[in-house]
Design an enzyme around this catalytic site. Structure first.
Site, PDB file in Angstrom:
ATOM      1  N   ASP A 176     -22.171  34.864  80.372  1.00  0.00           N
ATOM      2  CA  ASP A 176     -21.174  35.919  80.578  1.00  0.00           C
ATOM      3  C   ASP A 176     -21.706  36.889  81.643  1.00  0.00           C
ATOM      4  O   ASP A 176     -21.653  36.584  82.826  1.00  0.00           O
ATOM      5  CB  ASP A 176     -20.920  36.582  79.219  1.00  0.00           C
ATOM      6  CG  ASP A 176     -19.809  37.607  79.232  1.00  0.00           C
ATOM      7  OD1 ASP A 176     -18.928  37.511  80.093  1.00  0.00           O
ATOM      8  OD2 ASP A 176     -19.808  38.505  78.375  1.00  0.00           O
ATOM      9  N   GLY A 230     -25.263  30.943  68.651  1.00  0.00           N
ATOM     10  CA  GLY A 230     -24.044  30.440  69.313  1.00  0.00           C
ATOM     11  C   GLY A 230     -24.092  28.982  69.731  1.00  0.00           C
ATOM     12  O   GLY A 230     -23.062  28.315  69.781  1.00  0.00           O
ATOM     13  N   LYS A 264     -18.406  32.219  82.359  1.00  0.00           N
ATOM     14  CA  LYS A 264     -17.396  33.230  82.744  1.00  0.00           C
ATOM     15  C   LYS A 264     -17.894  33.889  84.021  1.00  0.00           C
ATOM     16  O   LYS A 264     -18.422  34.997  83.988  1.00  0.00           O
ATOM     17  CB  LYS A 264     -17.327  34.319  81.661  1.00  0.00           C
ATOM     18  CG  LYS A 264     -16.416  34.067  80.492  1.00  0.00           C
ATOM     19  CD  LYS A 264     -16.365  35.350  79.641  1.00  0.00           C
ATOM     20  CE  LYS A 264     -15.727  35.124  78.304  1.00  0.00           C
ATOM     21  NZ  LYS A 264     -15.935  36.298  77.414  1.00  0.00           N
ATOM     22  N   PHE A 295     -12.019  36.936  75.393  1.00  0.00           N
ATOM     23  CA  PHE A 295     -13.019  36.722  74.353  1.00  0.00           C
ATOM     24  C   PHE A 295     -12.665  35.477  73.560  1.00  0.00           C
ATOM     25  O   PHE A 295     -11.588  35.367  72.987  1.00  0.00           O
ATOM     26  CB  PHE A 295     -13.161  37.933  73.442  1.00  0.00           C
ATOM     27  CG  PHE A 295     -14.499  37.956  72.768  1.00  0.00           C
ATOM     28  CD1 PHE A 295     -15.634  38.358  73.471  1.00  0.00           C
ATOM     29  CD2 PHE A 295     -14.649  37.519  71.460  1.00  0.00           C
ATOM     30  CE1 PHE A 295     -16.883  38.327  72.879  1.00  0.00           C
ATOM     31  CE2 PHE A 295     -15.896  37.498  70.860  1.00  0.00           C
ATOM     32  CZ  PHE A 295     -17.009  37.905  71.560  1.00  0.00           C
ATOM     33  N   GLU A 298     -27.255  26.834  75.991  1.00  0.00           N
ATOM     34  CA  GLU A 298     -26.626  28.121  75.667  1.00  0.00           C
ATOM     35  C   GLU A 298     -25.133  27.939  75.464  1.00  0.00           C
ATOM     36  O   GLU A 298     -24.531  27.019  76.026  1.00  0.00           O
ATOM     37  CB  GLU A 298     -26.946  29.103  76.807  1.00  0.00           C
ATOM     38  CG  GLU A 298     -26.271  30.447  76.755  1.00  0.00           C
ATOM     39  CD  GLU A 298     -26.691  31.342  75.598  1.00  0.00           C
ATOM     40  OE1 GLU A 298     -26.632  30.893  74.449  1.00  0.00           O
ATOM     41  OE2 GLU A 298     -27.050  32.506  75.857  1.00  0.00           O
ATOM     42  N   ASP A 299     -24.537  28.810  74.658  1.00  0.00           N
ATOM     43  CA  ASP A 299     -23.101  28.682  74.424  1.00  0.00           C
ATOM     44  C   ASP A 299     -22.267  29.162  75.607  1.00  0.00           C
ATOM     45  O   ASP A 299     -21.399  28.465  76.097  1.00  0.00           O
ATOM     46  CB  ASP A 299     -22.676  29.387  73.114  1.00  0.00           C
ATOM     47  CG  ASP A 299     -23.095  30.864  73.051  1.00  0.00           C
ATOM     48  OD1 ASP A 299     -23.798  31.350  73.969  1.00  0.00           O
ATOM     49  OD2 ASP A 299     -22.724  31.539  72.075  1.00  0.00           O
TER      50      ASP A 299
END
Ligand code: IMP
Ligand code: MG
Length: 184
Positions: free
Chosen positions: A107, A48, A135, A156, A103-104
């Protein structure tokens, strides 16, 4: 086939290429200031972070090394399974290094807290996290990023490296995926 009609599967553009570029430049400048004189090693989490990594390393103006690690936690769903597996480990020793995990998206935090824990056990000099997206509403693990590109709503998202079932990574912007694509 998933992703066959890539652009039609996108509900709307959330973050444009120009906005992404501004975010990456801001983060790169801050990291260049904060890590001046340190032994910076960027650790990209595959797959990612691939576009984010390639852009942010060019906006960092101090010497640094890069390495990559691949983990899997998701399978093909859109919620975390809680299980994290190392698929590709780092090539180098971490002793004395100032690690910055790239990191992308943060979550539930399950993936990053696991990665941080195993990397900490290898005794780097320091370890911090730079995530392009956060998020915060969905957090399950007690983990915070030191650098955050942008907060995103609980939807998403795909593009700029982020996938749904391995597709859409090649979109140059961040889009919200239509719910009809993953709620079948
Ligand atoms: P976590 O363990 O729940 O924090 O999961 C983090 C990983 O899940 C990220 O590295 C992504 O690969 C994936 N992920 C979480 N949310 C999204 C999303 O909205 N789009 C694409 N991938 C996501
Ligand atoms: Mg993924």
């Amino acid at each position: 086939m998933i992703g066959e009609n890539m652009i039609n599967d996108i509900d709307r553009v959330l973050i444009s290429e120009e906005e992404l570029s501004a975010i990456v430049i801001r983060l790169g400048e801050q990291i260049s200031i904060d890590y001046k004189g340190k032994d910076l090693l960027l650790v990209g989490i595959l797959k990612g972070s691939v576009m984010f990594m390639s852009d942010i390393m060019r906006s960092i103006t101090i010497p640094c090394e890069i390495d990559f690690m691949a983990v899997s936690s998701y399978g093909s769903g859109t919620v975390t399974s809680g299980e994290v597996k190392i698929i590709k480990d780092l090539d180098r020793r971490l002793e004395g290094k100032d690690l910055l995990i790239i990191e992308d998206i943060l979550d539930s935090g399950v993936t990053l807290s696991y990665i941080k824990e195993i990397l900490m056990a290898r005794k780097p000099k320091s370890i911090k996290i730079c995530t392009l997206f956060d998020k915060p509403d969905r957090r399950k693990a007690e983990i915070f990023a030191d650098y955050i590109g942008s907060k995103v709503p609980d939807e998403f998202i795909v593009g700029y490296g982020l996938d749904y079932d391995e597709y859409y990574r090649n979109l140059p912007y961040i889009g919200a995926l239509k719910r009809s694509v993953y709620q079948k």
